[in-house]
Design an enzyme around this catalytic site. Structure first.
Site, PDB file in Angstrom:
ATOM      1  N   TYR A   1       0.880  -5.917  -7.694  1.00 55.44           N
ATOM      2  CA  TYR A   1      -0.051  -5.270  -6.759  1.00 55.44           C
ATOM      3  C   TYR A   1      -0.532  -3.937  -7.333  1.00 55.44           C
ATOM      4  O   TYR A   1      -1.731  -3.657  -7.370  1.00 55.44           O
ATOM      5  CB  TYR A   1       0.638  -5.048  -5.404  1.00 55.44           C
ATOM      6  CG  TYR A   1      -0.167  -4.185  -4.455  1.00 55.44           C
ATOM      7  CD1 TYR A   1      -1.153  -4.738  -3.647  1.00 55.44           C
ATOM      8  CD2 TYR A   1       0.046  -2.807  -4.385  1.00 55.44           C
ATOM      9  CE1 TYR A   1      -1.908  -3.940  -2.789  1.00 55.44           C
ATOM     10  CE2 TYR A   1      -0.698  -2.000  -3.532  1.00 55.44           C
ATOM     11  CZ  TYR A   1      -1.672  -2.578  -2.738  1.00 55.44           C
ATOM     12  OH  TYR A   1      -2.421  -1.781  -1.898  1.00 55.44           O
TER      13      TYR A   1
ATOM     14  N   SER B   1      -4.680   2.997  -4.126  1.00 60.25           N
ATOM     15  CA  SER B   1      -3.349   3.104  -3.505  1.00 60.25           C
ATOM     16  C   SER B   1      -2.408   4.004  -4.297  1.00 60.25           C
ATOM     17  O   SER B   1      -2.425   4.022  -5.534  1.00 60.25           O
ATOM     18  CB  SER B   1      -2.755   1.698  -3.439  1.00 60.25           C
ATOM     19  OG  SER B   1      -1.368   1.767  -3.197  1.00 60.25           O
TER      20      SER B   1
ATOM     21  N   GLU C   1       0.480   3.261  -4.746  1.00 59.35           N
ATOM     22  CA  GLU C   1       1.322   2.360  -5.551  1.00 59.35           C
ATOM     23  C   GLU C   1       0.953   2.447  -7.032  1.00 59.35           C
ATOM     24  O   GLU C   1       1.739   2.077  -7.894  1.00 59.35           O
ATOM     25  CB  GLU C   1       1.151   0.907  -5.086  1.00 59.35           C
ATOM     26  CG  GLU C   1       2.125   0.473  -4.010  1.00 59.35           C
ATOM     27  CD  GLU C   1       3.539   0.244  -4.538  1.00 59.35           C
ATOM     28  OE1 GLU C   1       4.474   0.820  -3.944  1.00 59.35           O
ATOM     29  OE2 GLU C   1       3.711  -0.475  -5.521  1.00 59.35           O
TER      30      GLU C   1
HETATM   31  P1  NAP Z   1      -4.171  -5.449   5.661  1.00 56.19           P
HETATM   32  O1  NAP Z   1      -3.844  -5.098   7.080  1.00 56.19           O
HETATM   33  O2  NAP Z   1      -3.258  -6.352   4.914  1.00 56.19           O
HETATM   34  O3  NAP Z   1      -5.647  -6.079   5.656  1.00 56.19           O
HETATM   35  C1  NAP Z   1      -6.163  -6.711   4.509  1.00 56.19           C
HETATM   36  C2  NAP Z   1      -7.509  -7.324   4.844  1.00 56.19           C
HETATM   37  O4  NAP Z   1      -8.041  -7.972   3.662  1.00 56.19           O
HETATM   38  C3  NAP Z   1      -7.471  -8.401   5.952  1.00 56.19           C
HETATM   39  O5  NAP Z   1      -8.622  -8.254   6.746  1.00 56.19           O
HETATM   40  C4  NAP Z   1      -7.561  -9.695   5.144  1.00 56.19           C
HETATM   41  O6  NAP Z   1      -8.116 -10.778   5.870  1.00 56.19           O
HETATM   42  C5  NAP Z   1      -8.523  -9.256   4.037  1.00 56.19           C
HETATM   43  N1  NAP Z   1      -8.528 -10.144   2.882  1.00 56.19           N
HETATM   44  C6  NAP Z   1      -7.463 -10.465   2.088  1.00 56.19           C
HETATM   45  N2  NAP Z   1      -7.859 -11.284   1.114  1.00 56.19           N
HETATM   46  C7  NAP Z   1      -9.188 -11.499   1.276  1.00 56.19           C
HETATM   47  C8  NAP Z   1     -10.166 -12.261   0.578  1.00 56.19           C
HETATM   48  N3  NAP Z   1      -9.854 -13.004  -0.498  1.00 56.19           N
HETATM   49  N4  NAP Z   1     -11.446 -12.223   1.009  1.00 56.19           N
HETATM   50  C9  NAP Z   1     -11.797 -11.506   2.100  1.00 56.19           C
HETATM   51  N5  NAP Z   1     -10.908 -10.774   2.811  1.00 56.19           N
HETATM   52  C10 NAP Z   1      -9.618 -10.775   2.399  1.00 56.19           C
HETATM   53  O7  NAP Z   1      -4.312  -4.114   4.782  1.00 56.19           O
HETATM   54  P2  NAP Z   1      -4.557  -2.592   5.249  1.00 56.19           P
HETATM   55  O8  NAP Z   1      -3.246  -1.944   5.457  1.00 56.19           O
HETATM   56  O9  NAP Z   1      -5.597  -2.563   6.296  1.00 56.19           O
HETATM   57  O10 NAP Z   1      -5.138  -1.973   3.890  1.00 56.19           O
HETATM   58  C11 NAP Z   1      -6.533  -1.967   3.622  1.00 56.19           C
HETATM   59  C12 NAP Z   1      -6.762  -1.718   2.147  1.00 56.19           C
HETATM   60  O11 NAP Z   1      -6.187  -0.467   1.763  1.00 56.19           O
HETATM   61  C13 NAP Z   1      -6.131  -2.753   1.214  1.00 56.19           C
HETATM   62  O12 NAP Z   1      -6.977  -2.900   0.090  1.00 56.19           O
HETATM   63  C14 NAP Z   1      -4.822  -2.109   0.788  1.00 56.19           C
HETATM   64  O13 NAP Z   1      -4.394  -2.625  -0.437  1.00 56.19           O
HETATM   65  C15 NAP Z   1      -5.242  -0.660   0.699  1.00 56.19           C
HETATM   66  N6  NAP Z   1      -4.216   0.344   0.937  1.00 56.19           N
HETATM   67  C16 NAP Z   1      -3.463   0.308   2.074  1.00 56.19           C
HETATM   68  C17 NAP Z   1      -2.535   1.309   2.303  1.00 56.19           C
HETATM   69  C18 NAP Z   1      -1.689   1.319   3.544  1.00 56.19           C
HETATM   70  O14 NAP Z   1      -0.678   2.046   3.558  1.00 56.19           O
HETATM   71  N7  NAP Z   1      -2.063   0.612   4.591  1.00 56.19           N
HETATM   72  C19 NAP Z   1      -2.377   2.345   1.364  1.00 56.19           C
HETATM   73  C20 NAP Z   1      -3.181   2.355   0.233  1.00 56.19           C
HETATM   74  C21 NAP Z   1      -4.110   1.361   0.029  1.00 56.19           C
HETATM   75  P3  NAP Z   1      -7.177 -11.748   6.771  1.00 56.19           P
HETATM   76  O15 NAP Z   1      -7.061 -11.052   8.100  1.00 56.19           O
HETATM   77  O16 NAP Z   1      -7.980 -12.986   6.800  1.00 56.19           O
HETATM   78  O17 NAP Z   1      -5.854 -11.874   6.072  1.00 56.19           O
HETATM   79  N1  GDD Z   2       8.484  -4.322   3.578  1.00 57.67           N
HETATM   80  C1  GDD Z   2       9.766  -3.912   3.561  1.00 57.67           C
HETATM   81  N2  GDD Z   2      10.710  -4.638   4.226  1.00 57.67           N
HETATM   82  N3  GDD Z   2      10.067  -2.783   2.879  1.00 57.67           N
HETATM   83  C2  GDD Z   2      11.349  -2.373   2.888  1.00 57.67           C
HETATM   84  C3  GDD Z   2      12.359  -3.062   3.572  1.00 57.67           C
HETATM   85  C4  GDD Z   2      12.024  -4.266   4.262  1.00 57.67           C
HETATM   86  O1  GDD Z   2      12.861  -4.935   4.851  1.00 57.67           O
HETATM   87  N4  GDD Z   2      13.529  -2.391   3.407  1.00 57.67           N
HETATM   88  C5  GDD Z   2      13.252  -1.318   2.649  1.00 57.67           C
HETATM   89  N5  GDD Z   2      11.941  -1.301   2.326  1.00 57.67           N
HETATM   90  C6  GDD Z   2      11.285  -0.302   1.451  1.00 57.67           C
HETATM   91  C7  GDD Z   2      10.529  -0.947   0.283  1.00 57.67           C
HETATM   92  O2  GDD Z   2      11.449  -1.301  -0.763  1.00 57.67           O
HETATM   93  C8  GDD Z   2       9.594   0.201  -0.083  1.00 57.67           C
HETATM   94  O3  GDD Z   2      10.233   1.090  -0.946  1.00 57.67           O
HETATM   95  C9  GDD Z   2       9.332   0.897   1.254  1.00 57.67           C
HETATM   96  O4  GDD Z   2      10.294   0.384   2.187  1.00 57.67           O
HETATM   97  C10 GDD Z   2       7.940   0.676   1.823  1.00 57.67           C
HETATM   98  O5  GDD Z   2       7.653  -0.709   1.829  1.00 57.67           O
HETATM   99  P1  GDD Z   2       6.361  -1.312   2.571  1.00 57.67           P
HETATM  100  O6  GDD Z   2       6.305  -0.838   3.965  1.00 57.67           O
HETATM  101  O7  GDD Z   2       6.371  -2.782   2.320  1.00 57.67           O
HETATM  102  O8  GDD Z   2       5.135  -0.591   1.836  1.00 57.67           O
HETATM  103  P2  GDD Z   2       4.820  -0.334   0.283  1.00 57.67           P
HETATM  104  O9  GDD Z   2       5.080   1.111   0.010  1.00 57.67           O
HETATM  105  O10 GDD Z   2       5.466  -1.336  -0.589  1.00 57.67           O
HETATM  106  O11 GDD Z   2       3.250  -0.624   0.213  1.00 57.67           O
HETATM  107  C11 GDD Z   2       2.365  -0.135   1.217  1.00 57.67           C
HETATM  108  O12 GDD Z   2       1.855   1.122   0.836  1.00 57.67           O
HETATM  109  C12 GDD Z   2       1.042   1.109  -0.340  1.00 57.67           C
HETATM  110  C13 GDD Z   2       0.621   2.571  -0.605  1.00 57.67           C
HETATM  111  O13 GDD Z   2       1.622   3.225  -1.322  1.00 57.67           O
HETATM  112  C14 GDD Z   2       1.257  -1.173   1.388  1.00 57.67           C
HETATM  113  O14 GDD Z   2       0.467  -0.818   2.490  1.00 57.67           O
HETATM  114  C15 GDD Z   2       0.361  -1.231   0.169  1.00 57.67           C
HETATM  115  O15 GDD Z   2      -0.760  -2.086   0.433  1.00 57.67           O
HETATM  116  C16 GDD Z   2      -0.139   0.197  -0.119  1.00 57.67           C
HETATM  117  O16 GDD Z   2      -1.003   0.215  -1.229  1.00 57.67           O
END
Ligand code: NAP
Ligand code: GDD
Length: 331
Positions: free
Chosen positions: A148, A124, A126
């Protein structure tokens, strides 16, 4: 014979888009689901009958060995994680167990069952946190700002370490934020687009947000899962930044989303200090040059198209089933 893929996190946003992609490509797709008192299959309902689901949990080593042994995948995508950054301050230990040691468990299970399995690890942006350079590349030093982010740095390096120690084909995809109509409702993009739809349909009057100045490099999840697949088709395992190379503030997101529905955001957006984070990641912007060059990957959906797609999807959903998902402003 079709290729077999195993996806952990198949019930999540990325898992569901990746399953769509791999089914379309003719893979035999299996997914890991963890036990819960109520099924959470809404993102993959349309695939049921065409994919196989297996019970396992990142906390349970034996369950991982068992599912990998049963499926014998050619490719394993480890997408499972506790992915919501604010929750990682509430549950730092569990976040480490899932996101850090959980990855070690997956890699150990692969090593034990079949070290030829190709592994994708979901890293990520992050990890860059308090960024050391702009834009961020594969070589930018990490400075995570949340439990995280710290857990993902461990996961990244354990993946690199298993590649170097045991010659596993293990890649780490450093993905910047990516969103979609299937995004969890607590993340800011979806919270805003769901809020816009509720306000437009008269189901709510306002949405509460935290830091409107934070900037992210936002892309479309459907584009990003294509990059995951490409990484596992290369001759050599490597790490890649996946991003659009363009960043926007949360305020821009709000303006575009409310504007698309013909609403003035200033009348409906409240700011709530409780939604500010103990340590913020102020500005992420990725440099995807390596992925463009080596994977020939480019994103197809830009920021405005992404936000308007999400607003339209929430309007359509709430017009037919208004109480399907709880009001996002509880987060
Ligand atoms: P998500 O929608 O929150 O999905 C997370 C998945 O992980 C769900 O299927 C959840 O199952 C499963 N899970 C959580 N804990 C588990 C456990 N202990 N054992 C087995 N399964 C478990 O996340 P996403 O947005 O698809 O992201 C996928 C991956 O990419 C994550 O690793 C996230 O950290 C990473 N990532 C995401 C982003 C982004 O912007 N979306 C960016 C960078 C990296 P349940 O449905 O049962 O909760
Ligand atoms: N969630 C949330 N809710 N975020 C808010 C809000 C609110 O009400 N208001 C402002 N934000 C700002 C957060 O402070 C952050 O700076 C930004 O919006 C994005 O927040 P999120 O959408 O929660 O995503 P994230 O950047 O913290 O994390 C996501 O992206 C990562 C990759 O950079 C997640 O998908 C992580 O799993 C992923 O790794």
């Amino acid at each position: 014979m079709s290729r077999r893929a195993l996806i952990t996190g198949i019930t999540g946003q990325d898992g569901s888009y990746l399953a769509d992609l791999l089914v379309d490509k003719g893979y035999e797709v299996s997914g890991v689901v963890r036990r819960s008192s109520a099924a959470n299959l809404w993102r993959i309902e349309h695939l049921l009958g065409r994919i196989h689901l297996h019970p396992a949990d990142l906390l349970d080593q034996l369950s991982l060995i068992k599912v990998i042994d049963e499926v014998r995948p050619h490719e394993l995508y480890n997408l499972a994680a506790m992915s919501f950054v604010p929750a990682s301050w509430d549950q730092p230990m569990l976040t480490g167990e899932f996101n850090a040691q959980g990855v070690t468990r997956v890699l150990e299970a692969v090593r034990q069952v079949d070290p030829a399995i190709r592994v994708y690890q979901a890293s990520s942006s992050e990890m860059f946190g308090k960024v050391r350079e702009i834009p961020q590349t594969e070589l930018t030093p990490f400075y995570p700002r949340s439990p995280y982010g710290v857990s993902k740095v461990f996961a990244h390096y354990i993946t690199v370490n298993y590649r170097e120690s045991y010659d596993l084909f293990a890649v780490s995809g450093i993905l910047f934020n990516h969103e979609s109509p299937r995004r969890g409702i607590e993340f800011v993009t979806r919270k805003v687009t769901d809020g816009v739809a509720r306000i437009k349909l008269g189901l709510a009057d306002s949405v509460s947000l935290g830091n409107l100045d934070a900037q992210r490099d936002w892309g479309f999840a459907g584009d990003y899962v294509r990059a995951m697949w490409l990484m596992l088709q290369q001759e050599r395992a490597d790490d890649y930044v996946i991003a659009t190379g363009v960043s926007h503030a949360v305020r821009d997101l709000v303006e575009i989303a409310f504007g698309h529905a013909g609403l003035d955001w200033k009348k409906h957006v409240r700011t709530d200090p409780k939604l500010l984070r103990p340590a913020e990641v102020d500005h992420l912007i990725g440099d995807p040059s390596k992925a463009k060059r080596q994977l020939e990957w480019t994103p197809a959906v830009d920021f405005t198209a992404l936000v308007t797609m999400m607003v339209d999807a929430d309007l359509a959903r709430l017009s037919t089933e208004p109480r399907h998902i709880a009001n996002a402003s509880t987060w």
